[in-house]
Write a protein that holds these residues in place. Sequence first.
Motif, PDB file in Angstrom:
ATOM      1  N   SER A  46      -0.142  -0.059   3.503  1.00 45.79           N
ATOM      2  CA  SER A  46       0.440   0.910   2.583  1.00 45.79           C
ATOM      3  C   SER A  46       1.223   1.985   3.331  1.00 45.79           C
ATOM      4  N   LEU A  47       0.664   2.463   4.435  1.00 46.70           N
ATOM      5  CA  LEU A  47       1.333   3.505   5.219  1.00 46.70           C
ATOM      6  C   LEU A  47       2.640   3.013   5.822  1.00 46.70           C
ATOM      7  N   PHE A  48       2.655   1.773   6.265  1.00 44.97           N
ATOM      8  CA  PHE A  48       3.861   1.249   6.902  1.00 44.97           C
ATOM      9  C   PHE A  48       5.053   1.310   5.950  1.00 44.97           C
ATOM     10  N   ILE A 101     -10.118   3.080  -8.112  1.00 45.64           N
ATOM     11  CA  ILE A 101      -9.089   4.118  -8.004  1.00 45.64           C
ATOM     12  C   ILE A 101      -8.030   3.708  -6.988  1.00 45.64           C
ATOM     13  N   LEU A 102      -8.448   3.128  -5.868  1.00 43.88           N
ATOM     14  CA  LEU A 102      -7.510   2.700  -4.833  1.00 43.88           C
ATOM     15  C   LEU A 102      -6.601   1.579  -5.336  1.00 43.88           C
ATOM     16  N   VAL A 103      -7.155   0.655  -6.094  1.00 37.76           N
ATOM     17  CA  VAL A 103      -6.360  -0.467  -6.611  1.00 37.76           C
ATOM     18  C   VAL A 103      -5.336   0.023  -7.635  1.00 37.76           C
ATOM     19  N   ARG A 109       1.839   3.275  -7.782  1.00 40.57           N
ATOM     20  CA  ARG A 109       2.839   3.726  -6.813  1.00 40.57           C
ATOM     21  C   ARG A 109       3.906   2.665  -6.594  1.00 40.57           C
ATOM     22  N   ALA A 110       3.497   1.397  -6.611  1.00 39.01           N
ATOM     23  CA  ALA A 110       4.486   0.320  -6.501  1.00 39.01           C
ATOM     24  C   ALA A 110       5.448   0.359  -7.678  1.00 39.01           C
ATOM     25  N   LEU A 111       4.920   0.628  -8.866  1.00 39.58           N
ATOM     26  CA  LEU A 111       5.766   0.706 -10.055  1.00 39.58           C
ATOM     27  C   LEU A 111       6.772   1.853  -9.941  1.00 39.58           C
ATOM     28  N   VAL A 112       6.333   3.001  -9.437  1.00 38.14           N
ATOM     29  CA  VAL A 112       7.242   4.139  -9.271  1.00 38.14           C
ATOM     30  C   VAL A 112       8.353   3.801  -8.287  1.00 38.14           C
ATOM     31  N   VAL A 204       1.717  -3.273  -3.294  1.00 41.22           N
ATOM     32  CA  VAL A 204       1.116  -4.409  -4.007  1.00 41.22           C
ATOM     33  C   VAL A 204       0.131  -5.137  -3.102  1.00 41.22           C
ATOM     34  N   LEU A 205       0.525  -5.377  -1.857  1.00 39.91           N
ATOM     35  CA  LEU A 205      -0.355  -6.061  -0.914  1.00 39.91           C
ATOM     36  C   LEU A 205      -1.605  -5.233  -0.627  1.00 39.91           C
TER      37      LEU A 205
END
Length: 433
Positions: A46-48, A101-103, A109-112, A204-205
């Motif tokens: 996610s950070l990458f 919550i993490l999922v 965030r992917a949707l945004v 997503v991953l």
Amino acid sequence: MRPSARPVLPAPRPDGGGLAYHRRVSAPGLLANRDFRRLWIAQAISLFGDWFTYVAVGTLALSESTGLYGVAAVLVAHTLPRAVLAPFAGRLADRRDRGAILVVGSLLRALVVLVMIALVGDAGSGTAVLAGLVFLRMALSAFTDPAASAALPQLVPTHQLGSANALLGATWSTIFALGVAAGGFVTAFVGPRGALAIDAATFVLAAALFATLPRLRPGERSDASASASMVVTPDFLAAWRRTWRDPALLHVALAKIPVALANGGGWVLLHAVAGQQSAVAVTLGVMHGVRGIGTGVGPLLWARVGRLRGTISGIHLGTAVTLAGVALFSAFDLPALLVVASVLWGLGMGATWVTSTTRLQLLTPNALLGRLAAIDLMAHTCAQCLGGLLGAVVADALLAPAGAGWFGAAGGLLAWGLLVLLVRARARRSSQP
């Protein structure tokens, strides 16, 4: 499976020093824990993706006519939403399954980011829309960050928390260095859309990996802890009052404020320095990458020294190194010295972050940890916004970008002194009959 060892965490020393039970554990030993390994990999992925857009948005801000105020506005868009929503996020993390919550947070965030790709092009006219969407994406991060921090003591035993945080901190820094450097080249040669597409895919991953974690219900810990005897409070304000009455807890909850102030001012100066170069995106990526190397080395160095690992001494030394690095970055413009200053700046920040986070997790009962992580998040994000905004004002008034860095270093030094005085005053008051 979760670790079967259940060592008991002794209480902190009366003098407020390091926690007695604090053994260093190797990275291979930590990664043998399947659940921690999945959390670690998901956060890294996610950070990458995040750091691609970090450079892209910073480059767009430098291309506008708003000067350093635009750069400071980008910093606020990246940080302020987390501060505003931290009380709600912390309470949610102490009421609902943290893995869920993490999922959900990662998928939203992917949707945004997908909306960013659809609505924002490469033209400067889309910068305002992009800033608003960045604000929304970071607002969602306000919910995932406390959940991840509160979940860690549920996945590893207490004696591994220091090493786990050091590994996560070093990973954050390594991914930061690689991500911003790669993001600089991607933004320069492909454009912001390509960086945004990578960002969406990583969310997503990461969500898919978070979904494989066990249930992480509040109040459960991977082992017994002396903090279990602490009173668990029902809401955010009560959690703050509990923190205010405990000098040791108050110190770690606010420990990041001095380095965050310095980082805000230094962040504005760093972008100003990069903006003076012809290849802005590449320069910005490389400079952030050099600082990221320091943030990775700091936690690893502190983790090797018992007197620094999860201790007040470790927090103070990390703060001092951070302020020295930002001051050095402000004082000189020679490339070699800027590199040294960036590494010191990052080294101190990374060490302070990991050390204070570890100590917070050790001192706090798990059912309260989401709200304490939220207090920590709100404190340092507000401080970083303040350092960036006021740093830009000072730099503009002095007609010198270095003024932003000097303001950050001076503000951090003042906040450090005031924090020490506050904790001492609270300790004297709590010791009175």
